[in-house]
Design a protein around this motif. Sequence first.
Motif, PDB file in Angstrom:
ATOM      1  N   GLN A 231       1.213  -1.666   0.117  1.00 57.75           N
ATOM      2  CA  GLN A 231      -0.127  -0.218  -0.233  1.00 57.75           C
ATOM      3  C   GLN A 231       1.134   1.113   0.374  1.00 57.75           C
ATOM      4  O   GLN A 231       2.203   1.790   0.305  1.00 57.75           O
ATOM      5  CB  GLN A 231      -0.643   0.107   1.278  1.00 57.75           C
ATOM      6  CG  GLN A 231      -1.688  -1.240   1.806  1.00 57.75           C
ATOM      7  CD  GLN A 231      -3.133  -0.837   2.252  1.00 57.75           C
ATOM      8  OE1 GLN A 231      -2.758  -0.314   3.250  1.00 57.75           O
ATOM      9  NE2 GLN A 231      -3.703  -1.716   2.461  1.00 57.75           N
ATOM     10  N   PRO A 232       0.441   2.091  -1.111  1.00 58.17           N
ATOM     11  CA  PRO A 232       1.246   3.860  -0.546  1.00 58.17           C
ATOM     12  C   PRO A 232       1.368   4.506   0.986  1.00 58.17           C
ATOM     13  O   PRO A 232       0.619   3.782   1.701  1.00 58.17           O
ATOM     14  CB  PRO A 232       0.568   4.549  -1.353  1.00 58.17           C
ATOM     15  CG  PRO A 232      -0.488   3.628  -2.281  1.00 58.17           C
ATOM     16  CD  PRO A 232      -1.018   2.853  -1.664  1.00 58.17           C
ATOM     17  N   GLY A 233       2.513   4.222   0.543  1.00 57.39           N
ATOM     18  CA  GLY A 233       2.397   5.415   2.377  1.00 57.39           C
ATOM     19  C   GLY A 233       3.950   4.825   3.518  1.00 57.39           C
ATOM     20  O   GLY A 233       3.958   5.211   4.273  1.00 57.39           O
ATOM     21  N   LYS A 234       3.796   3.106   2.961  1.00 53.96           N
ATOM     22  CA  LYS A 234       3.484   2.045   4.233  1.00 53.96           C
ATOM     23  C   LYS A 234       6.012   2.270   4.415  1.00 53.96           C
ATOM     24  O   LYS A 234       6.188   2.309   5.505  1.00 53.96           O
ATOM     25  CB  LYS A 234       4.012   0.826   3.938  1.00 53.96           C
ATOM     26  CG  LYS A 234       2.250  -0.093   4.220  1.00 53.96           C
ATOM     27  CD  LYS A 234       1.913   0.156   5.200  1.00 53.96           C
ATOM     28  CE  LYS A 234       0.368   0.539   5.198  1.00 53.96           C
ATOM     29  NZ  LYS A 234      -0.569   0.825   6.566  1.00 53.96           N
ATOM     30  N   LEU A 235       6.312   2.642   2.910  1.00 56.01           N
ATOM     31  CA  LEU A 235       7.720   2.746   3.728  1.00 56.01           C
ATOM     32  C   LEU A 235       7.560   3.885   4.004  1.00 56.01           C
ATOM     33  O   LEU A 235       8.975   4.243   4.984  1.00 56.01           O
ATOM     34  CB  LEU A 235       8.789   2.850   2.381  1.00 56.01           C
ATOM     35  CG  LEU A 235      10.069   3.136   2.255  1.00 56.01           C
ATOM     36  CD1 LEU A 235      10.753   1.810   2.899  1.00 56.01           C
ATOM     37  CD2 LEU A 235      10.529   3.335   0.729  1.00 56.01           C
ATOM     38  N   GLY A 236       6.861   5.263   4.440  1.00 55.51           N
ATOM     39  CA  GLY A 236       7.580   5.821   4.654  1.00 55.51           C
ATOM     40  C   GLY A 236       7.187   6.079   6.148  1.00 55.51           C
ATOM     41  O   GLY A 236       7.714   7.008   7.133  1.00 55.51           O
ATOM     42  N   GLU A 237       6.307   4.866   6.839  1.00 51.74           N
ATOM     43  CA  GLU A 237       5.589   5.190   7.999  1.00 51.74           C
ATOM     44  C   GLU A 237       6.899   4.047   8.874  1.00 51.74           C
ATOM     45  O   GLU A 237       7.484   4.339   9.501  1.00 51.74           O
ATOM     46  CB  GLU A 237       4.107   4.226   7.634  1.00 51.74           C
ATOM     47  CG  GLU A 237       3.419   4.666   7.503  1.00 51.74           C
ATOM     48  CD  GLU A 237       1.628   4.266   7.874  1.00 51.74           C
ATOM     49  OE1 GLU A 237       2.110   3.185   8.448  1.00 51.74           O
ATOM     50  OE2 GLU A 237       0.790   3.676   6.983  1.00 51.74           O
ATOM     51  N   ILE A 238       7.930   3.756   8.497  1.00 51.71           N
ATOM     52  CA  ILE A 238       8.600   2.804   8.629  1.00 51.71           C
ATOM     53  C   ILE A 238       9.837   3.835   8.791  1.00 51.71           C
ATOM     54  O   ILE A 238      10.231   3.889   9.460  1.00 51.71           O
ATOM     55  CB  ILE A 238       9.087   1.191   7.630  1.00 51.71           C
ATOM     56  CG1 ILE A 238       8.038   0.664   7.299  1.00 51.71           C
ATOM     57  CG2 ILE A 238      10.320   1.065   8.133  1.00 51.71           C
ATOM     58  CD1 ILE A 238       7.950  -0.321   6.392  1.00 51.71           C
ATOM     59  N   ALA A 239       9.784   4.649   7.704  1.00 50.84           N
ATOM     60  CA  ALA A 239      10.859   5.213   7.929  1.00 50.84           C
ATOM     61  C   ALA A 239      11.098   6.514   8.881  1.00 50.84           C
ATOM     62  O   ALA A 239      11.428   6.951   9.592  1.00 50.84           O
ATOM     63  CB  ALA A 239      11.108   6.539   7.036  1.00 50.84           C
TER      64      ALA A 239
ATOM     65  N   ILE B 115       3.191  -1.309  12.760  1.00 52.97           N
ATOM     66  CA  ILE B 115       2.338  -0.229  12.167  1.00 52.97           C
ATOM     67  C   ILE B 115       1.632  -1.361  11.250  1.00 52.97           C
ATOM     68  O   ILE B 115       1.467  -2.818  11.071  1.00 52.97           O
ATOM     69  CB  ILE B 115       3.404   0.243  10.941  1.00 52.97           C
ATOM     70  CG1 ILE B 115       4.550   0.549  11.611  1.00 52.97           C
ATOM     71  CG2 ILE B 115       3.113   0.519   9.586  1.00 52.97           C
ATOM     72  CD1 ILE B 115       5.675   0.975  10.210  1.00 52.97           C
ATOM     73  N   LYS B 116       0.066  -0.140  11.154  1.00 55.19           N
ATOM     74  CA  LYS B 116      -1.182  -1.020  10.635  1.00 55.19           C
ATOM     75  C   LYS B 116      -0.149  -2.227   8.644  1.00 55.19           C
ATOM     76  O   LYS B 116      -0.139  -1.193   8.246  1.00 55.19           O
ATOM     77  CB  LYS B 116      -2.059  -0.652  10.005  1.00 55.19           C
ATOM     78  CG  LYS B 116      -3.610  -1.746   9.311  1.00 55.19           C
ATOM     79  CD  LYS B 116      -4.569  -0.426   9.531  1.00 55.19           C
ATOM     80  CE  LYS B 116      -5.889  -1.141   9.143  1.00 55.19           C
ATOM     81  NZ  LYS B 116      -7.151  -0.851   8.692  1.00 55.19           N
ATOM     82  N   GLY B 117      -0.474  -3.670   8.657  1.00 62.55           N
ATOM     83  CA  GLY B 117       0.113  -3.540   7.595  1.00 62.55           C
ATOM     84  C   GLY B 117       1.465  -4.711   7.514  1.00 62.55           C
ATOM     85  O   GLY B 117       1.321  -5.687   6.621  1.00 62.55           O
TER      86      GLY B 117
END
Length: 237
Positions: free
Chosen positions: A163-171, A223-225
């Motif tokens: 899903q879009p934005g998951k890498l940003g949440e991890i960062a 993080i969800k997902g």
Amino acid sequence: MTEVWSIDYLHILLRLSLAVLLGGVIGFEREQHNHPAGFRTHILVSLGSTLIMLISIYGFEPFLHEENVRFDPSRIAAQVVAGIGFLGAGTILRHGFTVTGLTTAASLWVVAAIGLGIGAGFYFGAVVTTFFVLVSLAVLAKFDQFIIRKRHLTQIRVCVVDQPGKLGEIAMKLGERKINVKSVSIHDEEKDENEVSYVTIDLTLRMQKPNSLPFVVDDIKQIKGVKEVQYGNSLES
């Protein structure tokens, strides 16, 4: 020994077969580590460059006795060295902004050189080069992992829903703990039984406090997902 400007079918078969063998050995090592250019790609590059070299040396024999004909067997081979760069660049772009693709690109370039050497009958040089390439890819890779640990760099692998934005949440989670991300590599995964698509994200982190890694992993798991987070021995298995 073959005479100058002549070669029989046996030597053609020998050189092409050796190209498949040596190119396949290097390609198999790349295939084992899931690189974009693997077993078949390396065989094709080695086989193709060998045939081109054979054509360069022996393919224009009928024209040698023509007037005003200048023969240079290295001209076509030189185009292989230049042209293989396009294939290598494709493997680098496939990995985005990580440096992992550089090694695969370099292996393709060397395999092309090995093929040219076999085509020219330079068997000893081709075999020795193949040996050193395997040492570089297999043995030195483990040494490189040892250096990474010495530098307090840590590698983790996150399996998360696509899903879009998951890498940003991890960062963002990493940034909260003041952890620098040195490299990122994203790989597609197949869908699970519920038809949910996942991607695997490999991150190399520079941590001021390596002992805090379990807490970082717990943060990412929140993080969800996120399906799974691996590091250390579980990542190597």
